[in-house]
Design a protein around this motif. Structure first.
Motif, PDB file in Angstrom:
ATOM      1  N   SER A 101     -21.361  69.398  14.216  1.00  9.95           N
ATOM      2  CA  SER A 101     -22.742  69.787  13.920  1.00  9.95           C
ATOM      3  C   SER A 101     -23.718  68.628  13.993  1.00  9.95           C
ATOM      4  CB  SER A 101     -22.820  70.442  12.537  1.00  9.95           C
ATOM      5  OG  SER A 101     -22.280  69.592  11.541  1.00  9.95           O
ATOM      6  N   GLY A 102     -23.233  67.379  14.073  1.00  9.96           N
ATOM      7  CA  GLY A 102     -24.158  66.275  14.241  1.00  9.96           C
ATOM      8  C   GLY A 102     -23.700  64.970  13.629  1.00  9.96           C
ATOM      9  N   PRO A 103     -24.593  63.958  13.613  1.00 11.92           N
ATOM     10  CA  PRO A 103     -24.265  62.624  13.102  1.00 11.92           C
ATOM     11  C   PRO A 103     -23.785  62.613  11.661  1.00 11.92           C
ATOM     12  CG  PRO A 103     -26.340  62.590  14.325  1.00 11.92           C
ATOM     13  CD  PRO A 103     -25.959  64.035  14.173  1.00 11.92           C
ATOM     14  N   ALA A 104     -24.231  63.567  10.861  1.00 11.78           N
ATOM     15  CA  ALA A 104     -23.822  63.594   9.457  1.00 11.78           C
ATOM     16  C   ALA A 104     -22.323  63.828   9.308  1.00 11.78           C
ATOM     17  CB  ALA A 104     -24.595  64.671   8.704  1.00 11.78           C
ATOM     18  N   VAL A 105     -21.693  64.357  10.341  1.00 11.79           N
ATOM     19  CA  VAL A 105     -20.241  64.543  10.350  1.00 11.79           C
ATOM     20  C   VAL A 105     -19.565  63.414  11.129  1.00 11.79           C
ATOM     21  CG1 VAL A 105     -18.351  66.031  11.133  1.00 11.79           C
ATOM     22  CG2 VAL A 105     -20.392  67.041  10.091  1.00 11.79           C
ATOM     23  N   ARG A 106     -20.136  63.045  12.264  1.00 13.19           N
ATOM     24  CA  ARG A 106     -19.481  62.075  13.158  1.00 13.19           C
ATOM     25  C   ARG A 106     -19.365  60.695  12.534  1.00 13.19           C
ATOM     26  NH1 ARG A 106     -23.495  64.101  17.862  1.00 13.19           N
ATOM     27  NH2 ARG A 106     -22.713  66.243  17.955  1.00 13.19           N
ATOM     28  N   GLY A 107     -20.462  60.198  11.969  1.00 17.51           N
ATOM     29  CA  GLY A 107     -20.432  58.866  11.371  1.00 17.51           C
ATOM     30  C   GLY A 107     -19.407  58.746  10.256  1.00 17.51           C
ATOM     31  N   PRO A 108     -19.451  59.624   9.262  1.00 20.34           N
ATOM     32  CA  PRO A 108     -18.447  59.561   8.195  1.00 20.34           C
ATOM     33  C   PRO A 108     -17.019  59.718   8.695  1.00 20.34           C
ATOM     34  CG  PRO A 108     -20.324  60.863   7.485  1.00 20.34           C
ATOM     35  CD  PRO A 108     -20.536  60.573   8.943  1.00 20.34           C
ATOM     36  N   SER A 109     -16.821  60.532   9.736  1.00 25.46           N
ATOM     37  CA  SER A 109     -15.486  60.715  10.282  1.00 25.46           C
ATOM     38  C   SER A 109     -14.953  59.416  10.865  1.00 25.46           C
ATOM     39  CB  SER A 109     -15.505  61.804  11.358  1.00 25.46           C
ATOM     40  OG  SER A 109     -14.249  61.901  11.995  1.00 25.46           O
ATOM     41  N   ILE A 110     -15.786  58.705  11.620  1.00 26.32           N
ATOM     42  CA  ILE A 110     -15.367  57.435  12.214  1.00 26.32           C
ATOM     43  C   ILE A 110     -15.127  56.394  11.129  1.00 26.32           C
ATOM     44  CG2 ILE A 110     -16.162  55.513  13.645  1.00 26.32           C
ATOM     45  CD1 ILE A 110     -17.534  57.647  15.425  1.00 26.32           C
ATOM     46  N   ARG A 111     -15.992  56.350  10.140  1.00 28.83           N
ATOM     47  CA  ARG A 111     -15.792  55.389   9.040  1.00 28.83           C
ATOM     48  C   ARG A 111     -14.523  55.714   8.255  1.00 28.83           C
ATOM     49  NH1 ARG A 111     -21.564  55.510   9.174  1.00 28.83           N
ATOM     50  NH2 ARG A 111     -21.661  57.363   7.848  1.00 28.83           N
ATOM     51  N   GLN A 112     -14.229  56.987   8.104  1.00 29.88           N
ATOM     52  CA  GLN A 112     -13.003  57.386   7.403  1.00 29.88           C
ATOM     53  C   GLN A 112     -11.767  56.930   8.174  1.00 29.88           C
ATOM     54  OE1 GLN A 112     -11.593  61.590   7.524  1.00 29.88           O
ATOM     55  NE2 GLN A 112     -11.924  61.542   5.303  1.00 29.88           N
ATOM     56  N   LEU A 113     -11.805  57.069   9.502  1.00 28.27           N
ATOM     57  CA  LEU A 113     -10.700  56.600  10.333  1.00 28.27           C
ATOM     58  C   LEU A 113     -10.484  55.105  10.134  1.00 28.27           C
ATOM     59  CD1 LEU A 113      -8.679  56.469  12.695  1.00 28.27           C
ATOM     60  CD2 LEU A 113     -10.643  56.490  14.262  1.00 28.27           C
ATOM     61  N   LEU A 114     -11.552  54.329  10.174  1.00 32.63           N
ATOM     62  CA  LEU A 114     -11.425  52.883  10.021  1.00 32.63           C
ATOM     63  C   LEU A 114     -10.955  52.507   8.615  1.00 32.63           C
ATOM     64  CD1 LEU A 114     -14.567  51.724  12.020  1.00 32.63           C
ATOM     65  CD2 LEU A 114     -12.166  51.392  12.643  1.00 32.63           C
ATOM     66  N   ALA A 115     -11.403  53.226   7.618  1.00 32.60           N
ATOM     67  CA  ALA A 115     -10.971  52.942   6.245  1.00 32.60           C
ATOM     68  C   ALA A 115      -9.465  53.172   6.098  1.00 32.60           C
ATOM     69  CB  ALA A 115     -11.745  53.813   5.261  1.00 32.60           C
ATOM     70  N   LYS A 116      -8.948  54.234   6.698  1.00 31.88           N
ATOM     71  CA  LYS A 116      -7.503  54.502   6.639  1.00 31.88           C
ATOM     72  C   LYS A 116      -6.731  53.409   7.370  1.00 31.88           C
ATOM     73  CE  LYS A 116      -7.842  59.603   6.383  1.00 31.88           C
ATOM     74  NZ  LYS A 116      -6.953  59.875   5.245  1.00 31.88           N
ATOM     75  N   ALA A 117      -7.232  53.017   8.544  1.00 33.79           N
ATOM     76  CA  ALA A 117      -6.545  51.984   9.327  1.00 33.79           C
ATOM     77  C   ALA A 117      -6.589  50.635   8.627  1.00 33.79           C
ATOM     78  CB  ALA A 117      -7.187  51.879  10.709  1.00 33.79           C
ATOM     79  N   GLU A 118      -7.689  50.333   7.954  1.00 30.40           N
ATOM     80  CA  GLU A 118      -7.842  49.042   7.296  1.00 30.40           C
ATOM     81  C   GLU A 118      -6.864  48.870   6.139  1.00 30.40           C
ATOM     82  OE1 GLU A 118     -11.450  46.223   5.516  1.00 30.40           O
ATOM     83  OE2 GLU A 118     -11.704  48.389   5.611  1.00 30.40           O
ATOM     84  N   GLN A 119      -6.382  49.961   5.590  1.00 23.77           N
ATOM     85  CA  GLN A 119      -5.477  49.884   4.445  1.00 23.77           C
ATOM     86  C   GLN A 119      -4.074  49.422   4.831  1.00 23.77           C
ATOM     87  OE1 GLN A 119      -5.619  53.699   2.504  1.00 23.77           O
ATOM     88  NE2 GLN A 119      -7.808  53.543   2.072  1.00 23.77           N
ATOM     89  N   GLU A 120      -3.725  49.527   6.112  1.00 25.33           N
ATOM     90  CA  GLU A 120      -2.392  49.079   6.539  1.00 25.33           C
ATOM     91  C   GLU A 120      -2.267  47.580   6.283  1.00 25.33           C
ATOM     92  OE1 GLU A 120       0.356  47.092   8.628  1.00 25.33           O
ATOM     93  OE2 GLU A 120      -1.480  47.288   9.833  1.00 25.33           O
ATOM     94  N   GLU A 121      -1.175  47.153   5.672  1.00 27.10           N
ATOM     95  CA  GLU A 121      -1.063  45.818   5.087  1.00 27.10           C
ATOM     96  C   GLU A 121      -1.226  44.685   6.092  1.00 27.10           C
ATOM     97  OE1 GLU A 121       2.017  43.304   2.217  1.00 27.10           O
ATOM     98  OE2 GLU A 121       2.500  45.342   2.869  1.00 27.10           O
ATOM     99  N   SER A 122      -0.625  44.792   7.265  1.00 27.95           N
ATOM    100  CA  SER A 122      -0.641  43.680   8.217  1.00 27.95           C
ATOM    101  C   SER A 122      -1.985  43.508   8.917  1.00 27.95           C
ATOM    102  CB  SER A 122       0.443  43.879   9.275  1.00 27.95           C
ATOM    103  OG  SER A 122       0.076  44.925  10.188  1.00 27.95           O
ATOM    104  N   GLY A 123      -2.787  44.556   8.927  1.00 24.01           N
ATOM    105  CA  GLY A 123      -4.063  44.506   9.630  1.00 24.01           C
ATOM    106  C   GLY A 123      -3.956  44.902  11.085  1.00 24.01           C
ATOM    107  N   ARG A 124      -2.742  45.091  11.588  1.00 22.56           N
ATOM    108  CA  ARG A 124      -2.565  45.395  13.011  1.00 22.56           C
ATOM    109  C   ARG A 124      -3.114  46.772  13.371  1.00 22.56           C
ATOM    110  NH1 ARG A 124       3.442  45.200  14.008  1.00 22.56           N
ATOM    111  NH2 ARG A 124       2.815  45.572  16.178  1.00 22.56           N
TER     112      ARG A 124
END
Length: 321
Positions: A101-124
């Motif tokens: 439906s627009g940026p209000a969904v897309r931006g948070p979705s991308i940030r959520q993806l990065l937040a999940k990935a950032e939690q992995e311990e090694s950073g890889r």
């Protein structure tokens, strides 16, 4: 492996309704697993099941974008080495975002993806997804390049806890470019000089739409885009009707190269150069790659920014015919 085209995949996933079953990716077992007594772990990607009550395409896309990575094991770095699973899942994810439906969904979705990935311990895993986002959304020659989708990536990295100060400074510079002449804003005005010495301004062009192309006359990719513009029936029709003006603008210093290629440009196009290289020197446009295509509306509002030709042509067919 060859990654499936974004648009075709998105249509298949969203309109055919195949996501409601949960598993849509194929997957693959580990490559050449060593022979052991224990069976090799088979790694797959499992998409979220869409509730049957959600039927509208945009609502389905919103749900998928929000929950897409819920079942992915970000702690398992072996997925980094399985592009047929992980990169394919990422490409399919990108194909969903245009239907939301627009940026209000897309931006948070991308940030959520990065937040999940950032939690992995090694950073890889975080680096892996940052590289995918850069490859598909930011590299100049990517067919899926999209500044608006890359803005939340840049904003996230600048504020993250893993990147060093040098990376943050580079990304701040990148973000400055991304925020220039965004869709929905009025394009920065500039002056141009024609082959006969007359001068004009971008905002002085009178047409319902303006196709603005920053180019270099001896650039091979520029020549290909110019040929595509000339061959496009929709652009030719709109231009002949006076609906669409075409401005080719040379922003660099070597005017002799520009003069040597005057004959390559149709006489009914506007072909100008920057006498004082003000556009490049003042960096009012983000010209990290040439050619660069913009589509502007009647009041010079940016409709499409730094877009590939196929997307430009499809937009014109949908909006102006």
């Amino acid at each position: 492996m060859q990654i499936r085209p974004l648009i075709q995949t998105g249509i298949r996933l969203l309109l055919a309704g195949c996501m409601t079953g949960g598993m849509f990716m194929c997957h693959s077992a580990n490559r050449q697993a060593e022979t052991t007594d224990a069976p090799a772990k088979v790694r797959t990607f499992t998409a979220p099941s869409i509730p049957v009550s959600i039927t509208a395409v945009s609502d389905r896309a919103d749900y998928l974008a929000t929950h897409y990575w819920d079942h992915f094991d970000f702690a398992d770095t072996a997925y980094i080495h399985l592009p047929e699973v992980t990169e394919q899942a990422f490409v399919d994810y990108l194909s969903i975002l245009p239907y939301t439906s627009g940026p209000a969904v897309r931006g948070p979705s991308i940030r959520q993806l990065l937040a999940k990935a950032e939690q992995e311990e090694s950073g890889r895993m975080y680096v892996f997804f940052l590289e995918l986002l850069d490859k598909y959304l930011h590299e100049p020659n990517s067919p899926s390049r999209d500044d608006e989708l890359y803005i939340p990536v840049a904003q996230y990295l600048i504020a993250d806890r893993r990147s060093d100060e040098a990376a943050k400074i580079r990304m701040k510079s990148t973000l400055e470019g991304l925020l220039k002449n965004r869709p929905g804003t009025v394009a920065a005005d500039f002056a141009y000089v024609l082959p006969d010495g007359r001068q004009g301004r971008l905002h002085g062009i009178k047409a319902d739409g303006t196709l603005l192309m920053f180019y270099n006359p001896d650039c091979h990719a520029c020549g290909e885009i110019i040929a595509s513009i000339r061959q496009s029936s929709v652009i030719r029709k709109l231009h002949m009707e006076g609906t669409l003006a075409i401005l080719l603008f040379y922003p660099d210093e070597d005017i002799e190269i520009w003069k040597a290629h005057w004959a390559d440009i149709p006489k009914d196009w506007i072909n100008g150069y920057d006498r004082d290289t003000k556009v490049k020197d003042s960096e009012i446009y983000d010209l990290r790659a040439i050619p660069s295509l913009y589509l502007l509306g009647r009041d010079k509002t940016v409709l499409l920014k730094d877009v590939n030709f196929d997307r430009l042509e499809n937009f014109l067919m949908e909006k102006f015919q």
